[in-house]
Design a protein around this motif. Structure first.
Motif, PDB file in Angstrom:
ATOM      1  N   VAL A 181      71.398 -23.933 -22.480  1.00 51.91           N
ATOM      2  CA  VAL A 181      70.799 -22.660 -22.887  1.00 51.91           C
ATOM      3  C   VAL A 181      70.536 -21.814 -21.647  1.00 51.91           C
ATOM      4  O   VAL A 181      70.788 -22.237 -20.519  1.00 51.91           O
ATOM      5  N   THR A 182      70.003 -20.641 -21.836  1.00 54.25           N
ATOM      6  CA  THR A 182      69.788 -19.733 -20.707  1.00 54.25           C
ATOM      7  C   THR A 182      68.656 -20.187 -19.790  1.00 54.25           C
ATOM      8  O   THR A 182      68.640 -19.834 -18.621  1.00 54.25           O
ATOM      9  N   ALA A 226      64.805 -25.667 -19.384  1.00 55.75           N
ATOM     10  CA  ALA A 226      65.089 -26.351 -20.647  1.00 55.75           C
ATOM     11  C   ALA A 226      66.288 -27.281 -20.518  1.00 55.75           C
ATOM     12  O   ALA A 226      66.294 -28.386 -21.080  1.00 55.75           O
ATOM     13  N   VAL A 227      67.287 -26.868 -19.757  1.00 57.41           N
ATOM     14  CA  VAL A 227      68.476 -27.711 -19.572  1.00 57.41           C
ATOM     15  C   VAL A 227      68.111 -28.951 -18.757  1.00 57.41           C
ATOM     16  O   VAL A 227      68.512 -30.069 -19.098  1.00 57.41           O
ATOM     17  N   GLN A 261      66.982 -34.774 -18.586  1.00 59.39           N
ATOM     18  CA  GLN A 261      66.050 -35.869 -18.286  1.00 59.39           C
ATOM     19  C   GLN A 261      65.728 -36.679 -19.544  1.00 59.39           C
ATOM     20  O   GLN A 261      65.719 -37.911 -19.516  1.00 59.39           O
ATOM     21  N   THR A 262      65.480 -35.977 -20.631  1.00 61.88           N
ATOM     22  CA  THR A 262      65.197 -36.661 -21.901  1.00 61.88           C
ATOM     23  C   THR A 262      66.389 -37.504 -22.338  1.00 61.88           C
ATOM     24  O   THR A 262      66.232 -38.626 -22.811  1.00 61.88           O
TER      25      THR A 262
END
Length: 169
Positions: A129-130, A134-135, A140-141
């Protein structure tokens, strides 16, 4: 009457399963051969953040302390890759695939014989995403989840080995 009909239907299935030779993997509970083997495995150090996550996941699943005088040693070598695909018209990536592959060896600590040499792997898709934050959080998740999945595969393969080759008393 319906109960009797159900029982008549389930009885042949139950007898078929009883005669097929299936046995529980962890027969004998914590005193069974599989549980004893798993708890007697020392997990070697694994380099990097991925290694730290994988080692912790393995120690949790094996029920071992991870150090001390152990009968077996588990050596793990990780390969963690993130591949971009799903390209937009401006050449930016829209999707990533994170793949975690582990080559592991179960080694008899007394004579350094390799008892089991195998691989386990899993992958996860990540939306790009932008928001860079978040990326990174999604990557990591995904790594945390993949570490758990690969650790479960490794423990399952070691448990199958232990079931087929119970330790001598």
């Amino acid at each position: 009457m319906k109960r009797l009909a159900r029982l008549g239907f389930l009885l042949p299935i139950g007898l078929t399963l009883a005669g097929c030779g299936l046995q529980p993997m962890y027969a004998g509970g914590s005193h069974g051969s599989v549980a004893r083997t798993l708890s007697g495995i020392e997990v070697g150090q694994i380099a990097g953040q991925q290694g730290w996550l994988m080692r912790n996941a393995l120690v949790d699943r094996l029920g071992a302390s991870g150090h001390g005088a152990s009968r077996y040693r588990l050596d793990v070598l990780l390969d963690d890759q993130i591949t971009g695909f799903g390209i937009r018209s401006n050449n930016t990536v829209t999707r990533e695939r994170r793949t975690l592959r582990a080559r592991f060896k179960l080694i008899d600590a007394s004579n350094q014989t390799v008892l089991l040499d195998n691989t386990a792997q899993s992958d996860a898709g990540i939306d790009v995403v932008t928001s860079e934050y978040a990326v990174i959080a999604a990557e990591q998740t995904a790594l945390e989840r993949l570490s758990g999945e690969v650790a479960e595969q490794i423990v399952a393969q070691v448990a199958l080995y232990a079931r087929r080759h119970p330790p001598a008393e």
